[in-house]
Write a protein that holds these residues in place. Structure first.
Motif, PDB file in Angstrom:
ATOM      1  N   GLU A  69      -4.491   4.729  -6.921  1.00 52.03           N
ATOM      2  CA  GLU A  69      -5.438   5.144  -5.870  1.00 52.03           C
ATOM      3  C   GLU A  69      -5.555   6.520  -5.892  1.00 52.03           C
ATOM      4  OE1 GLU A  69      -5.781   3.341  -1.645  1.00 52.03           O
ATOM      5  OE2 GLU A  69      -3.499   3.728  -2.023  1.00 52.03           O
ATOM      6  N   ASP A 121       0.842  -1.358  -0.064  1.00 55.85           N
ATOM      7  CA  ASP A 121       0.117  -0.066  -0.061  1.00 55.85           C
ATOM      8  C   ASP A 121       0.604   1.204   0.133  1.00 55.85           C
ATOM      9  OD1 ASP A 121      -2.392   1.449  -0.035  1.00 55.85           O
ATOM     10  OD2 ASP A 121      -2.896   0.598   1.821  1.00 55.85           O
ATOM     11  N   ASP A 122       0.105   2.408  -0.455  1.00 55.67           N
ATOM     12  CA  ASP A 122       0.972   3.631  -0.276  1.00 55.67           C
ATOM     13  C   ASP A 122       2.306   3.702  -1.173  1.00 55.67           C
ATOM     14  OD1 ASP A 122      -1.271   4.385   0.937  1.00 55.67           O
ATOM     15  OD2 ASP A 122      -0.380   4.177   3.018  1.00 55.67           O
TER      16      ASP A 122
HETATM   17 CA    CA Z   1      -3.131   3.587   0.159  1.00 56.87          CA
END
Ligand code: CA
Ligand code: C2E
Ligand code: CA
Length: 427
Positions: free
Chosen positions: A377, A320-321
């Motif tokens: 995202e 993630d991220d």
């Molecule tokens: Ca994220």
């Protein structure tokens, strides 16, 4: 006890002579990760090494105290106060270099709160409390920093205590105040059935405090260890929901669940994932766990082992991220992975900025070459969407399609009237 005794004496002296002293409250950042990750014996080694370094600083040699856990109090007595700034620098210095533990270098930062006496208070308990409050302020504003006590901080710290109490209550109370929302993840390369499932995102609607965003309460939940039961709750709810979609016409829908590093380092995390899968009946391949890179990734071997064991269950892993914080291209190679989620920050200026475009292109080519998919995202506009459509990017998530929504709303839109929606998106 020594600390209280010495502090009382120095407060008296300072008052009598019209002098000034300071009290520093120091708390290690993410010490829990080291303890959980390497084992307590290495945590102990680190605590001793830090104590030793603190005691080497001129002016505070006999006035450093361990309050318990990873918390230290340092008293700068009036006779050393003219060295105050130097002392602060020397303390910070200690945390600028890595510690060699087990078989690698580890960085451990600290957060520190400062009060002066007698001006901020003249009783032992009061000063220690205020220094602790200032320390927490330093943590809250991003760790690895020093904060000075002020009355303004004090009122915000009462809010923290409220939040702490309410959060504890909310977890014993059957998680009724927590609700899992779902944000659709869209496959833009696929015509016909672009929704591939959803990311589960927790919401806390507190009776007492009102709506609190996860970015505000998750750090505290991690700090208090409450992220473990809360995270297990999200995992269970999300698996149940996905199983329901899978059984009712959407066998390929997947659900993504965020896993905090604190959860990941629990010794029984693999068992928890395994038993949740069994209990809910979800197909493991339809569950993706999202993890972020963090300090704990220092211990690459352990991280690889845990993620590897989770993957052996058939569960997928998403990073993630990506592109923020501790990101490293090496991690993509080393960590057992299925999906890379590119951070929202690369999307904001996607339509105008060459760097962001090139970054996403590069990551998606890299990902493609090692058989990992990429999900971008935070898509909010049509322009951003159009840029991504032109690249190899497959999965997209963002307000442009939908915000995270209640389970009912998600099902109404994506698990019943899906076909109508599809025509819309492909237009
Ligand atoms: Ca994220
Ligand atoms: P994240 O994992 O990066 O989740 C994506 C966040 O971006 C979500 O915020 C989502 O609502 C938001 N978002 C999605 N599309 C857009 C968009 O187009 N524009 C903008 N500006 N934002 C968008 P949310 O739900 O507030 O969650 C924030 C963070 O809290 C998450 O970031 C995640 O790190 C954490 N979090 C949320 N739920 C959980 C959970 O159950 N467990 C754990 N450990 N962390 C969670
Ligand atoms: Ca996420």
């Amino acid at each position: 006890m020594c600390c209280e005794r010495d502090l009382a004496r120095h407060i008296d002296e300072a008052k009598k002579d019209g002098d000034k002293g300071a009290l520093l409250y120091l708390d290690l950042d993410d010490f829990k990760h080291i303890n959980d990750g390497l084992g307590h014996q290495y945590g102990d080694v680190l605590l001793k090494a830090i104590s030793h370094s603190l005691q080497n600083i001129d002016g505070i040699k006999t006035t450093c105290y361990r309050m318990g856990g990873d918390e230290f109090v340092i008293l700068v007595p009036p006779e050393s106060y003219q060295r105050f700034n130097l002392i602060l620098e020397e303390i910070k210095e200690i945390f600028n270099k890595p510690w060699f533990l087990k078989d690698a270098d580890y960085y451990c930062t600290m957060s520190m709160g400062v009060v002066n006496f007698p001006e901020d208070g003249d009783s032992v308990q009061n000063l220690i409390k205020k220094a602790d409050i200032a320390m927490y302020e330093a943590k809250k504003s991003g760790k690895n920093r020093v904060a000075y006590y002020s009355d303004k901080i004090n009122s915000s710290s009462n809010k923290r205590l409220d939040m702490e109490k309410n959060m504890r209550d909310a977890t014993v109370d059957g998680y009724k105040e927590f609700e899992v929302y779902y944000q659709p993840i869209i496959d833009i390369q696929r015509k016909g059935l672009p929704c591939t499932g959803a990311e589960a995102l927790i919401r806390w609607n507190s009776n007492e405090l009102g709506f609190i965003s996860p970015t505000d309460f998750i750090p505290l939940a991690e700090y208090l260890g409450l992220i473990n039961p809360i995270g297990n709750y999200v995992l269970r709810e999300a698996c149940k929901a996905c199983k329901n979609w899978n059984d009712n016409g959407y066998p390929d829908y997947k659900v993504n669940v965020n896993l905090s590093v604190v959860q990941l380092l629990q010794p029984d995390i693999v068992d928890i994932v395994k038993s949740t899968i069994e209990e809910t009946g979800i197909l493991p391949k339809n569950l993706t766990l999202e993890v972020t890179e963090s300090l704990a990734i220092n211990d690459m071997e352990r991280m690889k082992e845990i993620l590897g064991n989770i993957r052996k269950l058939g569960v997928r892993i998403a990073l993630d991220d990506f592109g923020t914080g501790y990101s490293s291209l090496n991690h993509i190679r080393e960590i057992p992975l299925d999906v890379i989620k590119v951070d929202q920050s690369f999307v904001i200026d996607l339509a105008e900025d060459n760097y962001s475009q090139s970054f996403i292109k590069m990551i998606s080519e890299l990902a493609g070459s090692i058989g990992v998919s990429i999900c971008v995202e935070g898509i909010e506009t049509k322009e951003q969407y159009k840029v991504l459509e032109g690249m190899k990017v497959q999965l997209i998530q963002g307000y442009y399609f939908d915000r995270p929504m209640k389970r009912d709303a998600f099902e109404e839109k994506y698990a019943e009237k899906l076909v109508e929606k599809l025509v819309d998106i492909s237009r």
